[in-house]
Enzyme design. Structure first.
Site, PDB file in Angstrom:
ATOM      1  CG  HIS A  27      -0.470   0.285   2.550  1.00 25.94           C
ATOM      2  ND1 HIS A  27      -0.928   0.962   3.623  1.00 25.94           N
ATOM      3  CD2 HIS A  27       0.867  -0.149   3.016  1.00 25.94           C
ATOM      4  CE1 HIS A  27      -0.039   1.157   4.350  1.00 25.94           C
ATOM      5  NE2 HIS A  27       0.957   0.120   4.382  1.00 25.94           N
ATOM      6  CB  CYS A  37       3.491   5.726   5.086  1.00 25.22           C
ATOM      7  SG  CYS A  37       4.460   4.799   6.280  1.00 25.22           S
ATOM      8  CG  HIS A  41       5.112   0.678   2.601  1.00 26.04           C
ATOM      9  ND1 HIS A  41       4.709   1.995   2.133  1.00 26.04           N
ATOM     10  CD2 HIS A  41       4.948   0.416   3.830  1.00 26.04           C
ATOM     11  CE1 HIS A  41       3.948   2.158   3.050  1.00 26.04           C
ATOM     12  NE2 HIS A  41       3.917   1.302   4.094  1.00 26.04           N
ATOM     13  CG  HIS A  43       3.149  -3.278   6.008  1.00 25.67           C
ATOM     14  ND1 HIS A  43       4.141  -2.871   6.859  1.00 25.67           N
ATOM     15  CD2 HIS A  43       2.658  -2.097   5.386  1.00 25.67           C
ATOM     16  CE1 HIS A  43       4.031  -1.683   6.672  1.00 25.67           C
ATOM     17  NE2 HIS A  43       3.084  -1.117   5.949  1.00 25.67           N
ATOM     18  CG  HIS A  78       0.638 -12.365  -2.167  1.00 26.53           C
ATOM     19  ND1 HIS A  78       0.334 -13.195  -1.107  1.00 26.53           N
ATOM     20  CD2 HIS A  78       2.003 -12.661  -2.421  1.00 26.53           C
ATOM     21  CE1 HIS A  78       1.612 -13.814  -0.627  1.00 26.53           C
ATOM     22  NE2 HIS A  78       2.431 -13.096  -1.342  1.00 26.53           N
ATOM     23  CD  GLU A 130       1.195  -0.489   8.526  1.00 28.49           C
ATOM     24  OE1 GLU A 130       0.248  -0.361   7.916  1.00 28.49           O
ATOM     25  OE2 GLU A 130       2.023   0.347   8.864  1.00 28.49           O
TER      26      GLU A 130
END
Length: 149
Positions: A27, A37, A41, A43, A78, A130
């Protein structure tokens, strides 16, 4: 996933079910205040969904664990969360895919399913991790008549 103790939510229901699962997703947060952010990137999110209710379904479930996982894991694993335009929107800060909004969205998706069941349990909490050091808890506002006792 390692067993973990989550903060509990006070509710008046007889049954409480908790489902742990994880999903990998990318996201970005399209706001200047997001700092790093803002960049794409990813998680590995760890989620715990808490469902509560008084009535079981015809199979003896509050809700089948597999249904909760399918609703969320199959949708977001994914993926690029920003591409899910039904859930997230790059123009509305209340719908940027922040941890807070993702937790709320998980709750809304699960509750949307539960509302269509005969026993109508409630999604009372979503815990979403997260990173190893950052998580969010979302508890929907209580409906009228829900006194939490």
């Amino acid at each position: 996933m390692l067993q973990q103790i989550y903060p509990s939510v006070n509710h008046p229901y007889a049954y409480e079910l908790n489902k742990d699962f994880h999903f990998a997703a990318a996201h970005f947060v399209p706001a200047d205040e997001a700092g790093k952010c803002r960049q794409l990137h990813g998680h590995t999110y760890y989620a715990n969904v808490t469902v509560a209710g008084d009535e079981l379904d015809t199979a003896g479930f509050l809700v089948n664990f597999a249904v909760i996982k399918r609703l969320i894991h199959d949708r977001f694993d994914h993926s690029l969360l920003n591409d899910d335009s039904e859930s997230f929107n790059d123009k509305d800060p209340n719908r940027f895919p922040t941890t807070e909004v993702v937790a709320r969205t998980i709750c809304e998706i699960v509750q949307g399913h539960l509302d269509g069941t005969a026993n109508r349990p409630q999604c009372v909490q979503v815990y979403l991790r997260e990173t190893p050091t950052s998580y969010c808890i979302y508890r929907p506002k209580r409906k009228a008549g829900f006194d939490g006792s």
